[in-house]
Scaffold this motif. Structure first.
Motif: not given
Length: 316
Positions: A22-28, A60-70
């Motif tokens: 949710i936090c990542f999506t809101l920023i996006q 892509p956004a989901y790749i950015q999210y995975l890197y950020w989550l890692k």
């Protein structure tokens, strides 16, 4: 007991994952992104593309999210896109300053809330109750920043007896100087935390005073204060455990506005500057940290409930 704790932890893990999404999506979804903060209209498209590639915004956004989550899971919150400093190091240096201010304020507010709430509950609809309730209404109605600015104007500008900004005077690192800087933000936060807790204790006290065990104690000749502090207080304090757990995120983000007004070098000004500068890695790090503390606070509250109240333990 062990099974219950493991169950609650297992429930918290997917919730944390959902919060991070949710936090990542809101920023996006924000109208401006991190690239906008690092570029200007005079830059060429090639330069902008190079900046995107450098910081991984071309993926892509989901790749950015995975890197950020890692990075979050490994304790690496990334780097500020404004200062290029490590977010982890920035937070590690600012969180202690925030806790030094917020923790004593909340403890003091809680103690005063228990005393005032018990007095108000004991004197329901009487003068003392009306005065305390009026004080709580004023406290809830007054914006924190307004009260802070009033104190700054009176004690900082008009009387000139207290410093206005910072945690220390430049070049001075004494305890007396720290206390002078500490007094005003401490008063503001204590005043902000107290009204809600006072009303919470008051309602719990009124509920407990209507229980049968109170009438039994009165029949045995116990005084009002003996009943209040020997019997009612113990039952009133039990629900406060929930409030203590929920106060955990306040140790980090509970004084954002107050810290900003007084220039206190904590998480507050750091977070506000990140929002103003569109420094999204910092914003996301603080949001996730605060959300994690909310879940952790709930978990601690539930565990303490089981440990302290035998009735709840038997139900588990």
């Amino acid at each position: 007991m062990g099974k219950y704790i493991l169950k609650r932890i297992a429930q918290a893990v997917p919730l944390l994952l959902i919060i991070s999404i949710i936090c990542f999506t809101l920023i996006q979804l924000a109208p401006y992104n991190a690239v906008d903060a690092m570029t200007n209209p005079k830059m060429s498209k090639k330069t902008i593309e190079l900046i995107k590639i450098k910081y991984g915004f071309d993926k892509p956004a989901y790749i950015q999210y995975l890197y950020w989550l890692k990075g979050i899971l490994t304790g690496q919150f990334g780097y500020s896109i404004v200062t290029h400093e490590s977010i982890f190091n920035d937070l590690a240096s600012r969180i202690p300053a925030t806790m030094i201010l917020v923790l004593p304020s909340y403890i003091c507010a809680l103690i005063l809330s228990i005393i005032l709430g018990l007095m108000a509950g004991l004197n329901k609809n009487k003068l003392a109750d009306k005065i305390i309730d009026g004080f709580c209404s004023i406290g809830i109605s007054i914006p924190t920043f307004w009260f802070a600015m009033i104190l700054v104007f009176i004690f900082g500008y008009e009387l000139g007896i207290l410093p206005i900004l910072g945690m220390h005077t430049i070049g001075i690192n004494s305890t007396a100087d720290f206390l002078k800087h500490f007094i005003m933000p401490f008063i503001v936060l204590t005043f902000a935390f107290m009204p809600e807790n006072t009303r919470y204790v008051r309602s719990s006290t009124i509920g407990q005073l209507s229980e049968d065990y109170v009438m039994v104690q009165e029949a045995f000749g116990a005084s009002k204060f003996e009943i209040l502090f020997k019997h009612v207080l113990k039952n009133v304090l039990l629900p406060i455990i929930t409030k203590l757990g929920m106060a955990l995120p306040m140790l980090i983000t509970g004084g954002v506005i107050t810290e900003t007004v007084f220039g206190w070098p904590g998480v507050g000004p750091y977070f506000i500057k990140a929002i103003q500068g569109l420094d999204y890695p910092v914003v996301m790090a603080v949001m996730v940290l605060s959300s994690t503390l909310v879940i952790l606070g709930n978990l601690i509250s539930d565990i303490l409930y089981v440990v302290i109240d035998p009735r709840i333990k038997s139900m588990r």
